[in-house]
Design an enzyme around this catalytic site. Structure first.
Site, short mmCIF file in Angstrom:
data_model
loop_
_atom_site.label_atom_id
_atom_site.label_comp_id
_atom_site.label_asym_id
_atom_site.label_seq_id
_atom_site.Cartn_x
_atom_site.Cartn_y
_atom_site.Cartn_z
N HIS A 146 32.29 43.29 31.80
CA HIS A 146 33.28 42.42 32.72
C HIS A 146 33.97 41.21 31.74
O HIS A 146 33.28 40.14 31.85
CB HIS A 146 32.55 41.59 33.83
CG HIS A 146 33.21 40.98 34.73
ND1 HIS A 146 33.98 39.75 34.86
CD2 HIS A 146 33.09 41.27 36.23
CE1 HIS A 146 34.60 39.53 35.86
NE2 HIS A 146 34.06 40.32 36.65
N GLU A 250 38.64 44.52 32.05
CA GLU A 250 37.17 45.05 31.98
C GLU A 250 37.25 46.59 31.90
O GLU A 250 37.87 47.22 32.61
CB GLU A 250 36.46 44.75 33.21
CG GLU A 250 36.77 43.20 33.59
CD GLU A 250 36.29 43.07 35.35
OE1 GLU A 250 35.35 43.55 35.68
OE2 GLU A 250 36.83 41.93 35.71
O1 TA6 Z 1 36.20 41.82 38.17
C1 TA6 Z 1 36.67 41.09 39.15
C2 TA6 Z 1 35.74 40.65 40.42
O2 TA6 Z 1 35.40 41.97 41.03
C3 TA6 Z 1 36.54 39.87 41.15
O3 TA6 Z 1 36.81 40.41 42.60
C4 TA6 Z 1 35.64 38.55 41.34
O4 TA6 Z 1 34.52 38.60 42.55
C5 TA6 Z 1 34.93 38.72 39.91
O5 TA6 Z 1 34.70 39.98 39.86
C6 TA6 Z 1 33.67 37.67 39.65
O6 TA6 Z 1 32.67 38.21 40.24
P1 TA6 Z 1 31.31 37.32 40.18
O7 TA6 Z 1 30.34 38.13 41.11
O8 TA6 Z 1 30.72 37.23 38.58
O9 TA6 Z 1 31.59 35.85 40.72
#
Ligand code: TA6
Length: 276
Positions: A146, A250
């Site tokens: 991520h 990502e």
């Molecule tokens: O990667 C994008 C995502 O899935 C968004 O939908 C948002 O939820 C982000 O990840 C952050 O997620 P987190 O659980 O780290 O706040």
């Protein structure tokens, strides 16, 4: 030099001939990458938590063994448990370009996971998931590196490499959209899961006058996200106005691209992050 910080935070200060800089590992979570003479490539919120049971808001959290909410247990942590559990450092060794490679491992039932971060003039990440041969049946998982990239201004940023790929638009309720045919630009919250794509992405950052290239192997999905002001204001670990200086790109295998492995087999996903 390799020092251990608080709360499982491990700081690797790399002082080598070509690639001087620092990377921090919080439970296998790279939070800082700045090749010598360059501004940091990764973004971390000023408001991030640094507690073992909470994910860092920034760097490269590992989403595993599921992405987003748990498919059947909403009380489970978002994006799985890998980014909030402690990993064992198994090796620190010299790597290409006078760099350093740090290897870590973790057991996340029913899988054995190893992660290698190679820091040189570029950042190479390798995530290998093994299912022991004692497992009773094949097992399925999702994974994502991520990656929060630091950029000058999201309003001027564009991403190329995904023009010909269909995607799931999570801002539009998860609708499946056809390939856009054009570079990604940002004018509001953007949260897309590009499926069946193995190509590289190029992130153009005119304000910072730089281009970041992310290439990959063993990955069929790419997730792109910026929360914009509305969503970031609702997150306590996201500072005000920080949303203009970051974008997530990502390397992943999620949704239709989730991985299924048989007992006794393994799957490896790699990402390479380079400054052009
Ligand atoms: O990667 C994008 C995502 O899935 C968004 O939908 C948002 O939820 C982000 O990840 C952050 O997620 P987190 O659980 O780290 O706040």
């Amino acid at each position: 030099r390799f020092t251990t910080g608080r709360g499982g935070l491990v700081k690797a200060v790399v002082e080598t001939a070509k690639a001087q800089g620092e990377i921090y590992l919080h439970g296998a979570h790279v939070t800082h990458f700045a090749p010598s003479g360059q501004a940091p490539v990764l973004w971390v919120s000023e408001q991030s938590w640094y507690e073992p049971t909470k994910p860092i808001r920034g760097g490269i959290p590992i989403c595993f063994p599921w992405f987003g909410g748990h498919p059947s247990a909403p009380s489970q942590p978002s994006h799985g448990t890998a980014r909030i559990t402690t990993w064992e450092v198994t090796a620190v060794e010299a790597a290409a370009d006078d760099g350093v490679a740090i290897s870590l491992q973790n057991a996340i039932h029913p899988f054995q996971v190893t992660y290698r971060v190679e820091f040189g003039t570029e950042l190479q990440l390798t995530l290998t998931v093994e299912l022991p041969d004692t497992a009773p049946s094949p097992a399925r998982y999702e994974e994502a590196l991520h990656t929060y990239l630091a950029i000058g201004d999201i309003h001027q940023t564009r991403i190329e490499g995904l023009e010909s790929t269909a995607y799931i638009d999570k801002v539009a309720g998860g609708d499946r959209q056809p390939a856009s045919g054009e570079a990604i630009r940002f004018s509001g919250e953007l949260d897309r899961v590009y499926l069946n794509t193995s190509g590289a992405c190029r992130i153009f950052d005119p304000l910072a006058q730089r281009e970041i290239r992310i290439s990959k192997s063993g990955s069929q999905s790419t997730v792109v996200w910026n929360p914009w002001i509305g969503k970031s204001d609702k997150m306590p670990d996201f500072g005000a106005q920080e949303w203009t200086g970051m974008v997530c790109v990502e390397t992943a295998n999620v949704g239709d691209n989730a991985v299924e492995i048989a007992p006794g087999s393994a799957h490896t996903m790699t990402a390479k992050i380079q400054l052009q």
